[in-house]
Design a protein around this motif. Structure first.
Motif, PDB file in Angstrom:
ATOM      1  N   SER B  20       0.825  -1.213   0.000  1.00 60.59           N
ATOM      2  CA  SER B  20       0.000   0.000   0.000  1.00 60.59           C
ATOM      3  C   SER B  20       0.861   1.265   0.000  1.00 60.59           C
ATOM      4  O   SER B  20       0.437   2.301  -0.511  1.00 60.59           O
ATOM      5  N   THR B  21       2.085   1.163   0.522  1.00 62.12           N
ATOM      6  CA  THR B  21       2.920   2.366   0.554  1.00 62.12           C
ATOM      7  C   THR B  21       3.311   2.800  -0.859  1.00 62.12           C
ATOM      8  O   THR B  21       3.658   3.950  -1.081  1.00 62.12           O
ATOM      9  N   PHE B  22       3.265   1.849  -1.799  1.00 60.08           N
ATOM     10  CA  PHE B  22       3.544   2.215  -3.194  1.00 60.08           C
ATOM     11  C   PHE B  22       2.272   2.541  -3.943  1.00 60.08           C
ATOM     12  O   PHE B  22       2.264   3.345  -4.855  1.00 60.08           O
ATOM     13  N   MET B  23       1.184   1.881  -3.558  1.00 63.78           N
ATOM     14  CA  MET B  23      -0.044   1.990  -4.352  1.00 63.78           C
ATOM     15  C   MET B  23      -0.944   3.147  -3.928  1.00 63.78           C
ATOM     16  O   MET B  23      -1.626   3.735  -4.754  1.00 63.78           O
ATOM     17  N   VAL B  24      -0.943   3.438  -2.628  1.00 63.16           N
ATOM     18  CA  VAL B  24      -1.847   4.496  -2.161  1.00 63.16           C
ATOM     19  C   VAL B  24      -1.109   5.827  -2.158  1.00 63.16           C
ATOM     20  O   VAL B  24      -0.030   5.937  -1.575  1.00 63.16           O
ATOM     21  N   THR B  25      -1.682   6.797  -2.804  1.00 61.91           N
ATOM     22  CA  THR B  25      -0.995   8.098  -2.875  1.00 61.91           C
ATOM     23  C   THR B  25      -1.563   9.086  -1.863  1.00 61.91           C
ATOM     24  O   THR B  25      -0.895  10.037  -1.478  1.00 61.91           O
ATOM     25  N   ASN B  26      -2.768   8.852  -1.421  1.00 59.48           N
ATOM     26  CA  ASN B  26      -3.412   9.739  -0.466  1.00 59.48           C
ATOM     27  C   ASN B  26      -2.800   9.550   0.932  1.00 59.48           C
ATOM     28  O   ASN B  26      -2.977   8.515   1.558  1.00 59.48           O
ATOM     29  N   THR B  27      -2.065  10.571   1.410  1.00 59.92           N
ATOM     30  CA  THR B  27      -1.388  10.402   2.700  1.00 59.92           C
ATOM     31  C   THR B  27      -2.381  10.301   3.860  1.00 59.92           C
ATOM     32  O   THR B  27      -2.052   9.779   4.914  1.00 59.92           O
ATOM     33  N   PHE B  28      -3.596  10.807   3.666  1.00 63.22           N
ATOM     34  CA  PHE B  28      -4.604  10.711   4.715  1.00 63.22           C
ATOM     35  C   PHE B  28      -4.862   9.249   5.109  1.00 63.22           C
ATOM     36  O   PHE B  28      -5.055   8.929   6.266  1.00 63.22           O
ATOM     37  N   PHE B  29      -4.803   8.369   4.114  1.00 65.15           N
ATOM     38  CA  PHE B  29      -4.957   6.938   4.374  1.00 65.15           C
ATOM     39  C   PHE B  29      -3.952   6.465   5.435  1.00 65.15           C
ATOM     40  O   PHE B  29      -4.285   5.728   6.356  1.00 65.15           O
ATOM     41  N   PHE B  30      -2.708   6.934   5.302  1.00 65.46           N
ATOM     42  CA  PHE B  30      -1.677   6.479   6.229  1.00 65.46           C
ATOM     43  C   PHE B  30      -1.829   7.111   7.612  1.00 65.46           C
ATOM     44  O   PHE B  30      -1.560   6.483   8.623  1.00 65.46           O
ATOM     45  N   PHE B  31      -2.289   8.367   7.614  1.00 69.20           N
ATOM     46  CA  PHE B  31      -2.521   8.998   8.920  1.00 69.20           C
ATOM     47  C   PHE B  31      -3.589   8.237   9.698  1.00 69.20           C
ATOM     48  O   PHE B  31      -3.397   7.849  10.847  1.00 69.20           O
ATOM     49  N   VAL B  32      -4.706   7.998   9.047  1.00 69.55           N
ATOM     50  CA  VAL B  32      -5.796   7.262   9.695  1.00 69.55           C
ATOM     51  C   VAL B  32      -5.349   5.846  10.048  1.00 69.55           C
ATOM     52  O   VAL B  32      -5.546   5.361  11.157  1.00 69.55           O
ATOM     53  N   GLY B  33      -4.698   5.213   9.079  1.00 68.47           N
ATOM     54  CA  GLY B  33      -4.257   3.833   9.280  1.00 68.47           C
ATOM     55  C   GLY B  33      -3.292   3.724  10.446  1.00 68.47           C
ATOM     56  O   GLY B  33      -3.394   2.817  11.272  1.00 68.47           O
ATOM     57  N   TYR B  34      -2.351   4.663  10.534  1.00 63.41           N
ATOM     58  CA  TYR B  34      -1.371   4.616  11.613  1.00 63.41           C
ATOM     59  C   TYR B  34      -2.061   4.678  12.970  1.00 63.41           C
ATOM     60  O   TYR B  34      -1.762   3.894  13.871  1.00 63.41           O
TER      61      TYR B  34
END
Ligand SMILES: Nc1ncnc2c1ncn2[C@@H]1O[C@H](COP(=O)(O)OP(=O)(O)O)[C@@H](O)[C@H]1O
Ligand SMILES: [Mg+2]
Lengths: 240, 326
Positions: B20-34
């Protein structure tokens, strides 16, 4: 005579200003069937708590198998071979009957394989008439079944000394006979047994030696006949 | 589910997280996910003591905050890389857990809980007065250069959190199925009877405290890197104490999956509410859900799933591990 298995000397226990045990001496031989009687509140359970490690005695010594155990935590005393049942059953409520019995097997320090453990539990449940309840949650058991499970769990620890604290209260007379037969059988296998009981005919029939406590003191010791015939016992206990 | 199944699932999860770190470009995804993964670790860690043994820790934020500041201090002093910060935080967390346990666990139940509340206050006060890590005003963290196999910082921290989730859940799952878990369960049901059945109650509680503390501190460690900032008011914040407890209870404390489900469900709801409405409301929602579950489903989501037959657990068999508790 061989050395006693359990030697309680000069044991006292106070709760605040109240003396629950006052300089108690008891000596129990290996393989003996020993009865402990006394009116309610006379200190029987307190004595058992001190022996099994649920409470610490204030004075005196408790020697088991030649070793002073008075300062050992209860779990170590269990592993040394002292198992007890609770007067008011204390099941592990989130566990089935089977799982309840596996606790002392898992933690009793005998290192059985799981197959041996399951076999052992099976035998005990069979003996106690609980075989059909093996997978029932202990919170669903009746009072009588809980009392049986108390004894069964103590047996699962493979004790040298088994202490039964009023295990027969509430049982029917045929169930009392069953439990008595079972305790006789365990005793026949070499297990020393202390029986605390209010059901006089049971404790009279079972015990080789009897001690009567009153207000934390031993007032009489001897054969069941001697103790029951004793005037102080009759006055204190039998309410004659 | 045996361990093979578990590890296959865990590997799949990690591969997906990395992909997902390569495929998802929306950083919000990572903020929420983290944040979601962070709470999975905290709820899982809380449950090892609170759920399995029934000792309620109200001071998760103390451990989390200590994890945060262990990382900050080591980063500032030695520029220690993140994996080592996490490791160090875990060691400090173990020590803190065991020490708190030693001081309080001889007393039963509620005394432990009260002491954990005090712990938060004591440790936060300590950090507030520790100038080296920024004191009350906080400290800015300048992220070191990114390892080349991660496209973004957000992605990397997300993967780090995913790894910690796998470790935490694997540890919880191991504890649950081992002699430790069975002993803790006996303690929760009846500590006196447990002790009289050969369970070394104090030792098991200390083990649980140590494991739980280690995991809580470990997940605190990457947080400064994620925030690029650390401030005592946030690191020791009340929600870090309340949420993991609520998540574990709502998910169900008896099974390791419970805290995982509870954390995912609640942190997703909370983040949705705080983005769409307000963060106060999200805390309120947590409280309301907790009350609802305590009343209507005391065994949590796991209990509900079990009731409708969607979830089964195997019966417990004796363990034949060597050297248990001797
Ligand atoms: N933990 C305790 N704290 C205070 N008093 C106690 C405690 N345990 C027992 N006692 C008191 O000690 C006395 C003896 O109790 P116990 O040993 O339970 O008697 P028995 O088993 O012979 O009926 C009673 O008066 C009881 O109230
Ligand atoms: Mg009694």
């Amino acid at each position: 005579m061989s050395a006693p298995l359990l030697k309680v000397e000069n044991v006292s226990k106070r709760f605040g200003g109240f003396t629950a045990l006052d300089s108690v001496h008891v000596s129990i031989n290996p393989g003996e069937r020993f009865g402990l009687i006394g009116p309610n509140g006379s200190g029987k359970t307190t004595l058992i708590n001190c022996i099994s490690g649920s409470l610490r005695n204030d004075t005196g010594s408790i020697v088991f198998g030649g070793e002073e155990i008075g300062k050992l935590p209860a779990y170590v005393r269990l592993r040394r071979g002292i198992a007890r049942s609770f007067q008011i059953p204390r099941p592990f409520r989130s566990m089935t009957v089977l799982e309840n019995l596996l606790i002392p097997i898992d933690f009793g320090g005998h290192g059985q394989s799981s197959r041996q453990a399951m076999d052992e539990v099976g035998v005990i449940l069979e003996k106690m008439g609980l075989a059909s309840k093996a997978d029932v949650m202990s919170s669903q058991l009746s009072q009588v079944e809980l009392r049986k499970m108390e004894l069964a769990r103590a047996m699962a620890a493979r004790p040298k000394l088994l202490i039964s604290d009023e295990a027969m209260a509430g049982l029917s007379s045929s169930e009392i006979d069953e439990v008595l037969a079972l305790l006789f059988k365990l005793n026949g296998e070499g297990i020393t047994i202390i029986m605390i009981e209010h059901i006089m005919h049971a404790v009279m029939r079972f015990s080789q030696r009897l001690v009567c406590l009153e207000a934390g003191r031993i007032i009489c010791e001897g054969t069941p006949q001697e103790v029951v015939g004793n005037a102080r016992v009759q006055e204190a206990y039998l309410g004659a | 589910m045996r361990w093979t199944g578990f590890w296959i699932g865990a590997a799949l999860f990690l591969v997906l997280a990395y992909a997902s770190t390569f495929m998802v470009t929306n950083t919000f995804f990572f903020f929420v996910g983290y944040v979601m993964l962070q709470f999975v670790v905290l709820a899982t860690a809380w449950n090892i003591l609170g759920g399995y043994a029934g000792y309620v820790n109200f001071g998760t934020s103390a451990f989390f905050g200590v994890g945060v500041y262990t990382a900050v201090a080591l980063f500032k002093a030695f520029a220690l890389p993140l994996p080592l910060q996490i490791l160090a935080a875990a060691v400090v967390g173990t020590a803190l857990g065991v020490a708190t346990g030693m001081m309080t666990l001889r007393l039963r139940g509620i005394f432990y809980s009260i002491a954990t509340v005090a712990l938060v206050i004591i440790l936060e006060t300590f950090v507030v007065n520790w100038k080296f890590v920024g004191g009350a005003a906080g400290i800015q963290i300048v992220r070191p250069s990114l390892p080349s196999f991660f496209p973004t910082y957000e992605g990397m921290l997300f993967v780090v959190a995913a790894v910690l989730v796998v470790i935490a859940v694997a540890v919880a799952r191991y504890v649950e199925g081992s002699w430790i878990g069975r002993g803790l369960r006996a303690i929760r049901d009846d500590e006196l009877a447990a002790e009289c059945s050969g369970v070394p109650t104090l030792r098991l509680k200390l083990i649980a405290c140590g494991i739980s503390g280690a995991l809580m501190c470990a997940i605190g460690a990457p947080n400064p890197m994620y925030q690029q900032f650390a401030i005592p008011g946030a690191a020791f914040e009340l929600p870090y104490s309340v949420s993991p407890l609520a998540m574990a209870l709502i998910g169900g404390t008896a099974h390791w999956i419970g805290p995982v489900l509870g954390a995912l469900l609640l942190s997703a709801t909370q983040q949705y509410l705080s983005v769409t409405i307000s963060s106060e409301l999200s805390l309120l929602a947590l409280g309301v859900m907790l009350v609802l579950f305590v009343i209507a489903a005391p065994e949590g989501l796991v209990g509900l799933l079990r009731k409708v037959g969607l979830f089964k657990t195997g019966t417990v068999r004796p363990s034949n591990e060597k050297g248990k508790g001797t």
